[in-house]
Design a protein around this motif. Structure first.
Motif, PDB file in Angstrom:
ATOM      1  N   ALA A 199      -1.566  25.958  -9.123  1.00 36.15           N
ATOM      2  CA  ALA A 199      -1.852  25.504  -9.823  1.00 36.15           C
ATOM      3  C   ALA A 199      -1.710  26.242 -11.047  1.00 36.15           C
ATOM      4  N   LEU A 200      -2.409  27.751 -11.224  1.00 30.54           N
ATOM      5  CA  LEU A 200      -3.289  28.232 -11.105  1.00 30.54           C
ATOM      6  C   LEU A 200      -2.553  28.792 -12.051  1.00 30.54           C
ATOM      7  N   ALA A 201      -1.123  29.681 -11.431  1.00 34.00           N
ATOM      8  CA  ALA A 201      -0.313  30.798 -11.702  1.00 34.00           C
ATOM      9  C   ALA A 201       0.306  30.173 -12.706  1.00 34.00           C
ATOM     10  N   ALA A 202       0.651  29.193 -12.588  1.00 34.94           N
ATOM     11  CA  ALA A 202       1.277  28.725 -13.264  1.00 34.94           C
ATOM     12  C   ALA A 202       0.726  27.348 -14.433  1.00 34.94           C
ATOM     13  N   LYS A 203      -0.251  27.674 -14.366  1.00 35.97           N
ATOM     14  CA  LYS A 203      -0.711  27.450 -16.096  1.00 35.97           C
ATOM     15  C   LYS A 203      -1.879  28.555 -16.898  1.00 35.97           C
ATOM     16  N   GLU A 204      -1.531  29.690 -16.779  1.00 33.18           N
ATOM     17  CA  GLU A 204      -1.926  31.065 -17.070  1.00 33.18           C
ATOM     18  C   GLU A 204      -2.243  32.510 -16.304  1.00 33.18           C
ATOM     19  N   THR A 205      -2.160  33.073 -17.080  1.00 35.53           N
ATOM     20  CA  THR A 205      -1.774  34.592 -16.432  1.00 35.53           C
ATOM     21  C   THR A 205      -3.000  34.980 -15.581  1.00 35.53           C
ATOM     22  N   ILE A 206      -2.573  35.215 -14.332  1.00 38.99           N
ATOM     23  CA  ILE A 206      -3.577  35.377 -13.693  1.00 38.99           C
ATOM     24  C   ILE A 206      -3.756  36.857 -12.846  1.00 38.99           C
ATOM     25  N   THR A 207      -4.965  37.321 -12.286  1.00 37.14           N
ATOM     26  CA  THR A 207      -5.123  38.670 -12.847  1.00 37.14           C
ATOM     27  C   THR A 207      -5.064  39.138 -10.306  1.00 37.14           C
ATOM     28  N   GLY A 208      -4.871  39.810 -10.130  1.00 34.23           N
ATOM     29  CA  GLY A 208      -4.745  39.475  -8.821  1.00 34.23           C
ATOM     30  C   GLY A 208      -4.624  41.102  -8.920  1.00 34.23           C
ATOM     31  N   TYR A 209      -5.111  40.928  -7.307  1.00 36.73           N
ATOM     32  CA  TYR A 209      -5.127  43.025  -6.801  1.00 36.73           C
ATOM     33  C   TYR A 209      -4.736  43.369  -5.484  1.00 36.73           C
ATOM     34  N   VAL A 210      -4.841  44.922  -4.996  1.00 33.54           N
ATOM     35  CA  VAL A 210      -4.114  44.982  -3.765  1.00 33.54           C
ATOM     36  C   VAL A 210      -5.282  46.185  -3.618  1.00 33.54           C
ATOM     37  N   GLY A 211      -6.239  46.268  -2.836  1.00 35.87           N
ATOM     38  CA  GLY A 211      -6.752  47.494  -2.421  1.00 35.87           C
ATOM     39  C   GLY A 211      -5.882  48.668  -1.451  1.00 35.87           C
ATOM     40  N   TYR A 212      -6.364  49.987  -1.450  1.00 37.57           N
ATOM     41  CA  TYR A 212      -5.995  50.709  -0.592  1.00 37.57           C
ATOM     42  C   TYR A 212      -6.764  52.132  -0.323  1.00 37.57           C
ATOM     43  N   ASP A 213      -6.480  52.769   0.488  1.00 37.36           N
ATOM     44  CA  ASP A 213      -7.373  52.977   1.673  1.00 37.36           C
ATOM     45  C   ASP A 213      -6.638  54.702   0.671  1.00 37.36           C
ATOM     46  N   ALA A 214      -7.695  55.147   0.894  1.00 34.61           N
ATOM     47  CA  ALA A 214      -7.805  56.833  -0.158  1.00 34.61           C
ATOM     48  C   ALA A 214      -8.035  58.259   1.605  1.00 34.61           C
ATOM     49  N   THR A 215      -7.466  57.405   2.735  1.00 37.42           N
ATOM     50  CA  THR A 215      -7.892  58.210   3.893  1.00 37.42           C
ATOM     51  C   THR A 215      -6.816  59.677   4.501  1.00 37.42           C
ATOM     52  N   ALA A 216      -5.755  59.464   3.251  1.00 38.27           N
ATOM     53  CA  ALA A 216      -4.823  60.364   2.833  1.00 38.27           C
ATOM     54  C   ALA A 216      -4.081  60.644   2.327  1.00 38.27           C
TER      55      ALA A 216
ATOM     56  N   HIS B 190       2.051  38.712 -15.017  1.00 38.05           N
ATOM     57  CA  HIS B 190       0.250  38.313 -14.481  1.00 38.05           C
ATOM     58  C   HIS B 190       0.024  39.786 -14.341  1.00 38.05           C
ATOM     59  N   ARG B 191      -1.021  40.442 -13.946  1.00 42.11           N
ATOM     60  CA  ARG B 191      -1.537  41.165 -14.582  1.00 42.11           C
ATOM     61  C   ARG B 191      -2.451  41.432 -13.290  1.00 42.11           C
ATOM     62  N   PRO B 192      -1.409  43.117 -13.005  1.00 42.03           N
ATOM     63  CA  PRO B 192      -2.003  43.542 -11.165  1.00 42.03           C
ATOM     64  C   PRO B 192      -3.041  44.281 -11.576  1.00 42.03           C
ATOM     65  N   ILE B 193      -3.915  44.713  -9.919  1.00 40.81           N
ATOM     66  CA  ILE B 193      -4.447  46.352 -10.230  1.00 40.81           C
ATOM     67  C   ILE B 193      -4.208  46.733  -8.745  1.00 40.81           C
ATOM     68  N   SER B 194      -4.620  47.797  -9.505  1.00 39.09           N
ATOM     69  CA  SER B 194      -4.076  48.599  -8.166  1.00 39.09           C
ATOM     70  C   SER B 194      -5.900  49.609  -7.719  1.00 39.09           C
ATOM     71  N   LEU B 195      -6.797  48.955  -6.751  1.00 35.02           N
ATOM     72  CA  LEU B 195      -7.999  49.348  -6.362  1.00 35.02           C
ATOM     73  C   LEU B 195      -7.185  50.242  -5.347  1.00 35.02           C
TER      74      LEU B 195
ATOM     75  N   ASP C 197      -0.863  44.378 -18.477  1.00 30.44           N
ATOM     76  CA  ASP C 197      -0.570  45.930 -18.111  1.00 30.44           C
ATOM     77  C   ASP C 197      -1.254  45.868 -16.796  1.00 30.44           C
ATOM     78  N   ALA C 198      -1.105  46.997 -16.213  1.00 26.72           N
ATOM     79  CA  ALA C 198      -1.202  46.658 -14.543  1.00 26.72           C
ATOM     80  C   ALA C 198      -2.643  47.769 -14.826  1.00 26.72           C
ATOM     81  N   VAL C 199      -4.052  47.327 -13.640  1.00 26.41           N
ATOM     82  CA  VAL C 199      -5.171  48.606 -14.263  1.00 26.41           C
ATOM     83  C   VAL C 199      -5.138  49.353 -12.844  1.00 26.41           C
ATOM     84  N   MET C 200      -5.838  50.289 -12.689  1.00 21.35           N
ATOM     85  CA  MET C 200      -6.063  50.838 -11.767  1.00 21.35           C
ATOM     86  C   MET C 200      -7.813  51.563 -12.052  1.00 21.35           C
ATOM     87  N   VAL C 201      -8.399  50.227 -10.680  1.00 19.66           N
ATOM     88  CA  VAL C 201      -9.428  51.314 -11.004  1.00 19.66           C
ATOM     89  C   VAL C 201      -9.944  51.691  -9.463  1.00 19.66           C
TER      90      VAL C 201
END
Length: 418
Positions: A30-47, A69-74, A123-127
């Motif tokens: 319902a939320l994604a159908a209604k508005e722009t949502i922000t979602g993220y995935v976290g990535y390991d920095a061990t390699a 929608h807006r993606p964040i790569s964490l 636009d995607a954001v990297m944090v």
RNA sequence: GGGAGAGUGUCCCGAGUGGCAAAGGGGGCGGACUGUAAAUCCGCUGGCUAAGCCUUCGUAGGUUCGAGUCCUACCUCUCCCA
């Protein structure tokens, strides 16, 4: 195809086979159908690179962006200092801060090829979670966040339970990992309005922690979505190849090898991989998937080229496809095969076959090279060689000015005098 | 702090009686069959200047002609008691 969801986002993921679990499907839909949502995935920095398994979730972010929608790569600059115990039998090695930072720099490149970064609304954001995790004050953090975590409950999570049952050590350091990941979610919600965290199915527990934490802190409703664990039909885990892990960075795993990896997909997996790794329309995939017997090889080539194009660029993909065609289908010498240079003088003096195989990287030691020769796997300029004492000289040079060495049907390399 | 146990071939799991380059799996690689697939069958899976030599069983010593195996100390982990 009947749409199962109201939002484009979940429909695409569903039809392409990305969904394993969602914490509150109706609410998220319902939320994604209604508005722009922000979602993220976290990535390991061990390699220094992410690998093929991570590509699924990067693709998840891609579709999130594609459906408006807006993606964040964490980047896990902070969490990598702790180490995720999930799926690990032994404690992870503790990495230095410098190593983690240089890993992040190296990892970043791949993302910008797949996601569109910028300042716009989708636009995607990297944090990097080191930005807030490293500043935490211990007692303050315990009072504000730690109070919401029940140890009784933490002990019940699979990642922890497995260690306890196997009687393997779980340090307090690692035990804190899930708290930090949960905290990340609330920070990203406050700073970027992120309401969705995604990841592989093994991350479910960690993600849910964030959802619950937000709830307990009186924050907004957050959502979790996980993808199925990628396994080949034959049951093997995906991501390992002859040369080790399938990395996305070209310097660790060449575009040609990457292309070959997908070219060698098992028949039963072709459709599944096309849906998950490529952006081809579903109707087209359905047609490719329907090919029978050896015709399926055409679908595999398309799969390989499409995925390679996404990760390494269209040029590199076409080139890999051409090299493969020349090498396997025509049997020609393609100069873009991996090439090792040797001095002309050394070659003129006679270079031992075993030595040459080690030099070009087709064998790890003389002993291994010898075994390959003895088992009839070695060919020089496509002629089988059975005498391990064979010496290569300038007379072995092909008109192209190189010597082609092969171990087995699939591994080829060139030796070039300079 | 006290007591009991564990650490094996640098991919993983795992046998191991003082004669051990060390059983057996898995995985990987190669061969045959195919379609650069799967399944199946066969072979290989410590290094070298190779009928020999060198290095390997948590670390360091010791006993012995000879140690993965016995002894001592240490390291790491697990369990029980405090």
């Amino acid at each position: 195809m009947a749409a199962k969801y109201k939002s484009d986002f979940l429909n695409v993921l569903d039809q392409r086979g990305f969904i394993h679990q969602i914490s509150d499907p109706e609410g998220l839909d319902a939320l994604a159908a209604k508005e722009t949502i922000t979602g993220y995935v976290g990535y390991d920095a061990t390699a220094t690179s992410i690998h093929i398994g991570n590509l699924i979730t990067v693709t998840l972010l891609y579709w999130l962006q594609e459906t408006g929608h807006r993606p964040i790569s964490l980047m896990g600059g902070g969490t990598s200092m702790v180490g995720d115990p999930t799926g690990r039998e032994a404690e992870r090695q503790v990495l230095t801060v410098e190593k983690i930072n240089s890993n992040i720099e190296s990892i970043k490149k791949v993302y910008s090829r797949i996601l569109r970064y910028g300042d716009g609304p989708t636009d995607a954001v990297m944090v990097n979670n080191a930005d807030w995790l490293l500043k935490l004050n211990y007692v303050e953090f315990l009072r504000e966040i730690g109070r919401y975590f029940s140890v009784n409950r933490m002990l019940s999570f699979d990642s922890v339970k497995m260690r306890l049952e196997r009687e393997q050590s779980l340090t307090f350091l690692e035990f804190n990992y899930m708290i930090m990941q949960g905290y990340d979610f609330t920070v990203l919600n406050k700073q970027y309005g992120a309401v969705l965290q995604m990841g592989g199915s093994d991350q479910w527990g960690n993600i849910i922690n964030g959802v619950e934490l937000s709830h307990k802190m009186g924050g907004p409703q957050l959502y979790a979505l996980t993808t199925p664990l990628l396994t080949k039909s034959s049951g093997e885990k995906m991501g390992k190849s002859a040369s080790g892990a399938v990395w996305l960075n070209g310097d660790l795993f060449s575009p040609y090898d990457f292309w070959q990896y997908f070219r060698n997909t098992e028949d039963a997996d072709v459709g599944k991989w096309l849906k998950i790794f490529t952006r081809l329309p579903l109707e087209e995939i359905a047609k490719l998937e329907a090919l029978g017997g050896s015709e399926l090889n055409e679908a595999k080539k398309i799969l390989a080229t499409e995925v390679t194009a996404i990760v390494h660029g269209r040029d590199a993909a076409e080139k890999s496809a051409a090299t493969a065609a020349a090498t396997f289908e025509v049997g020609a010498i393609d100069l873009s095969l991996p090439t090792t240079e040797v001095s002309r003088g050394d070659l003129a003096a006679g270079l031992g076959l075993l030595n040459a195989l080690v030099t070009v990287g087709l064998a790890g030691s003389n002993g291994e090279a010898r075994r390959h020769v003895q088992s009839g796997a070695v060919r020089v300029n496509d002629e089988a060689v059975t005498d391990e004492r064979t010496s290569l000289g300038t007379s072995a040079l092909l008109p192209e000015g190189v010597i082609k060495l092969s171990v087995g049907k699939k591994k080829h390399a060139l030796l070039k005098p300079v």
